[in-house]
Design a protein around this motif. Sequence first.
Motif, PDB file in Angstrom:
ATOM      1  N   LEU A 111     -26.485  12.734  -5.602  1.00  0.00           N
ATOM      2  CA  LEU A 111     -27.351  13.232  -6.671  1.00  0.00           C
ATOM      3  C   LEU A 111     -26.523  13.612  -7.898  1.00  0.00           C
ATOM      4  CD1 LEU A 111     -30.168  14.084  -7.655  1.00  0.00           C
ATOM      5  CD2 LEU A 111     -29.748  16.320  -6.578  1.00  0.00           C
ATOM      6  N   ARG A 112     -25.407  14.308  -7.672  1.00  0.00           N
ATOM      7  CA  ARG A 112     -24.528  14.684  -8.796  1.00  0.00           C
ATOM      8  C   ARG A 112     -24.005  13.438  -9.516  1.00  0.00           C
ATOM      9  NH1 ARG A 112     -23.132  20.042  -8.996  1.00  0.00           N
ATOM     10  NH2 ARG A 112     -23.394  21.201  -7.071  1.00  0.00           N
ATOM     11  N   GLU A 113     -23.640  12.422  -8.746  1.00  0.00           N
ATOM     12  CA  GLU A 113     -23.140  11.182  -9.350  1.00  0.00           C
ATOM     13  C   GLU A 113     -24.228  10.522 -10.194  1.00  0.00           C
ATOM     14  OE1 GLU A 113     -21.299   6.902  -7.976  1.00  0.00           O
ATOM     15  OE2 GLU A 113     -21.100   8.620  -6.631  1.00  0.00           O
ATOM     16  N   PHE A 114     -25.440  10.464  -9.663  1.00  0.00           N
ATOM     17  CA  PHE A 114     -26.562   9.888 -10.408  1.00  0.00           C
ATOM     18  C   PHE A 114     -26.807  10.665 -11.698  1.00  0.00           C
ATOM     19  CE2 PHE A 114     -31.066  10.379 -11.456  1.00  0.00           C
ATOM     20  CZ  PHE A 114     -31.366   9.078 -11.844  1.00  0.00           C
ATOM     21  N   LEU A 115     -26.870  11.987 -11.585  1.00  0.00           N
ATOM     22  CA  LEU A 115     -27.156  12.809 -12.755  1.00  0.00           C
ATOM     23  C   LEU A 115     -26.031  12.738 -13.789  1.00  0.00           C
ATOM     24  CD1 LEU A 115     -28.794  15.923 -11.072  1.00  0.00           C
ATOM     25  CD2 LEU A 115     -29.931  14.098 -12.362  1.00  0.00           C
ATOM     26  N   LEU A 122     -25.327  19.481 -12.980  1.00  0.00           N
ATOM     27  CA  LEU A 122     -25.981  20.191 -11.884  1.00  0.00           C
ATOM     28  C   LEU A 122     -25.021  21.287 -11.431  1.00  0.00           C
ATOM     29  CD1 LEU A 122     -28.546  20.155 -10.117  1.00  0.00           C
ATOM     30  CD2 LEU A 122     -27.319  18.656  -8.546  1.00  0.00           C
ATOM     31  N   PRO A 123     -25.080  22.446 -12.095  1.00  0.00           N
ATOM     32  CA  PRO A 123     -24.124  23.508 -11.767  1.00  0.00           C
ATOM     33  C   PRO A 123     -24.331  24.058 -10.360  1.00  0.00           C
ATOM     34  CG  PRO A 123     -25.736  24.293 -13.371  1.00  0.00           C
ATOM     35  CD  PRO A 123     -26.014  22.836 -13.140  1.00  0.00           C
ATOM     36  N   VAL A 124     -23.264  24.597  -9.800  1.00  0.00           N
ATOM     37  CA  VAL A 124     -23.305  25.181  -8.459  1.00  0.00           C
ATOM     38  C   VAL A 124     -24.047  26.514  -8.539  1.00  0.00           C
ATOM     39  CG1 VAL A 124     -21.904  26.092  -6.569  1.00  0.00           C
ATOM     40  CG2 VAL A 124     -21.149  24.068  -7.822  1.00  0.00           C
ATOM     41  N   SER A 125     -25.024  26.694  -7.681  1.00  0.00           N
ATOM     42  CA  SER A 125     -25.794  27.944  -7.668  1.00  0.00           C
ATOM     43  C   SER A 125     -25.049  29.012  -6.862  1.00  0.00           C
ATOM     44  CB  SER A 125     -27.177  27.708  -7.059  1.00  0.00           C
ATOM     45  OG  SER A 125     -27.064  27.455  -5.675  1.00  0.00           O
ATOM     46  N   GLN A 126     -25.432  30.265  -7.075  1.00  0.00           N
ATOM     47  CA  GLN A 126     -24.837  31.362  -6.311  1.00  0.00           C
ATOM     48  C   GLN A 126     -25.154  31.206  -4.824  1.00  0.00           C
ATOM     49  OE1 GLN A 126     -22.693  33.632  -7.618  1.00  0.00           O
ATOM     50  NE2 GLN A 126     -22.330  34.163  -5.489  1.00  0.00           N
ATOM     51  N   LEU A 127     -26.363  30.738  -4.507  1.00  0.00           N
ATOM     52  CA  LEU A 127     -26.737  30.535  -3.109  1.00  0.00           C
ATOM     53  C   LEU A 127     -25.871  29.442  -2.471  1.00  0.00           C
ATOM     54  CD1 LEU A 127     -28.658  31.598  -0.963  1.00  0.00           C
ATOM     55  CD2 LEU A 127     -30.289  29.821  -1.640  1.00  0.00           C
ATOM     56  N   ALA A 128     -25.525  28.424  -3.242  1.00  0.00           N
ATOM     57  CA  ALA A 128     -24.650  27.361  -2.727  1.00  0.00           C
ATOM     58  C   ALA A 128     -23.251  27.908  -2.442  1.00  0.00           C
ATOM     59  CB  ALA A 128     -24.590  26.194  -3.697  1.00  0.00           C
ATOM     60  N   TYR A 176     -31.483  21.652  -5.341  1.00  0.00           N
ATOM     61  CA  TYR A 176     -30.817  20.635  -6.155  1.00  0.00           C
ATOM     62  C   TYR A 176     -31.681  19.379  -6.283  1.00  0.00           C
ATOM     63  CZ  TYR A 176     -26.403  23.238  -6.102  1.00  0.00           C
ATOM     64  OH  TYR A 176     -25.427  24.174  -6.284  1.00  0.00           O
ATOM     65  N   LEU A 177     -32.329  19.000  -5.187  1.00  0.00           N
ATOM     66  CA  LEU A 177     -33.175  17.809  -5.221  1.00  0.00           C
ATOM     67  C   LEU A 177     -34.340  17.987  -6.196  1.00  0.00           C
ATOM     68  CD1 LEU A 177     -33.702  15.000  -4.095  1.00  0.00           C
ATOM     69  CD2 LEU A 177     -35.011  16.062  -2.247  1.00  0.00           C
ATOM     70  N   ARG A 178     -34.962  19.182  -6.209  1.00  0.00           N
ATOM     71  CA  ARG A 178     -36.058  19.453  -7.150  1.00  0.00           C
ATOM     72  C   ARG A 178     -35.591  19.312  -8.592  1.00  0.00           C
ATOM     73  NH1 ARG A 178     -38.434  24.690  -7.086  1.00  0.00           N
ATOM     74  NH2 ARG A 178     -36.423  25.414  -6.389  1.00  0.00           N
ATOM     75  N   VAL A 179     -34.392  19.806  -8.893  1.00  0.00           N
ATOM     76  CA  VAL A 179     -33.849  19.675 -10.244  1.00  0.00           C
ATOM     77  C   VAL A 179     -33.594  18.197 -10.547  1.00  0.00           C
ATOM     78  CG1 VAL A 179     -31.857  20.183 -11.712  1.00  0.00           C
ATOM     79  CG2 VAL A 179     -32.855  21.993 -10.302  1.00  0.00           C
ATOM     80  N   GLY A 180     -33.011  17.492  -9.594  1.00  0.00           N
ATOM     81  CA  GLY A 180     -32.669  16.087  -9.791  1.00  0.00           C
ATOM     82  C   GLY A 180     -33.877  15.203  -9.991  1.00  0.00           C
ATOM     83  N   ARG A 182     -36.598  15.803 -11.429  1.00  0.00           N
ATOM     84  CA  ARG A 182     -37.121  15.925 -12.805  1.00  0.00           C
ATOM     85  C   ARG A 182     -36.502  14.907 -13.748  1.00  0.00           C
ATOM     86  NH1 ARG A 182     -36.101  22.175 -13.184  1.00  0.00           N
ATOM     87  NH2 ARG A 182     -37.415  22.820 -11.457  1.00  0.00           N
ATOM     88  N   HIS A 183     -35.295  14.447 -13.393  1.00  0.00           N
ATOM     89  CA  HIS A 183     -34.566  13.512 -14.276  1.00  0.00           C
ATOM     90  C   HIS A 183     -34.670  12.072 -13.821  1.00  0.00           C
ATOM     91  CE1 HIS A 183     -32.913  16.850 -16.522  1.00  0.00           C
ATOM     92  NE2 HIS A 183     -32.667  17.436 -15.375  1.00  0.00           N
ATOM     93  N   MET A 184     -35.464  11.828 -12.803  1.00  0.00           N
ATOM     94  CA  MET A 184     -35.634  10.456 -12.310  1.00  0.00           C
ATOM     95  C   MET A 184     -36.957   9.909 -12.834  1.00  0.00           C
ATOM     96  SD  MET A 184     -34.423  10.842  -8.384  1.00  0.00           S
ATOM     97  CE  MET A 184     -32.894  11.620  -7.970  1.00  0.00           C
ATOM     98  N   ASP A 185     -36.900   8.776 -13.447  1.00  0.00           N
ATOM     99  CA  ASP A 185     -38.137   8.167 -14.003  1.00  0.00           C
ATOM    100  C   ASP A 185     -38.719   7.161 -13.043  1.00  0.00           C
ATOM    101  OD1 ASP A 185     -36.677   8.272 -17.236  1.00  0.00           O
ATOM    102  OD2 ASP A 185     -38.112   9.654 -16.348  1.00  0.00           O
TER     103      ASP A 185
END
Length: 185
Positions: A111-115, A122-128, A176-180, A182-185
Amino acid sequence: MLTLPNILTLSRILAVPILVFLLWPAPEPSRFDYAMAWGLYALMAITDYFDGYLARAQGTVSKLGVFLDPIADKIMIAAVILMLVFTGDVAGYATIAALIILLREIAVSGLREFLAGIQVSLPVSQLAKWKTTFQIISLGAIILGNALPDWGWIEQVGLFSLWAAAVLTLITGWDYLRVGIRHMD
């Protein structure tokens, strides 16, 4: 490029084959091998903390370090998980927790590579970060539990923490998937 934080990160990557060798099953499992593996693993985990801390404190955050640090983390975690499953130290239902962790790491990397290809960060979250902490603690406890088999509670802490890491892995992977998406058409 060869700053102390980057050297620490690179040393973590270069130490993985040694760690795998120490965890490799001999004809008879040795407490000493597990103790040596735990010592190296603990040192690798400490460098994981200090490479980022030093880079920020010294103002030497580099693109190489930003690139290598998560790779070093994933290589270390994946190698240890694979070895502990291979040796049977992670077995039964705990293998599912280990598999969840591995699958998420691969999916989020993709996902990071795609974005990145569409210039979305796709910044690292505190939970991650907590997820990574639980992964490191769980695997370290499982290794240490094999070095000290008379203290069975240590391995139980490791297995419990592995499941906690798997739950956090699912939550952060979904975030992360939910964020990703949003950027997929």
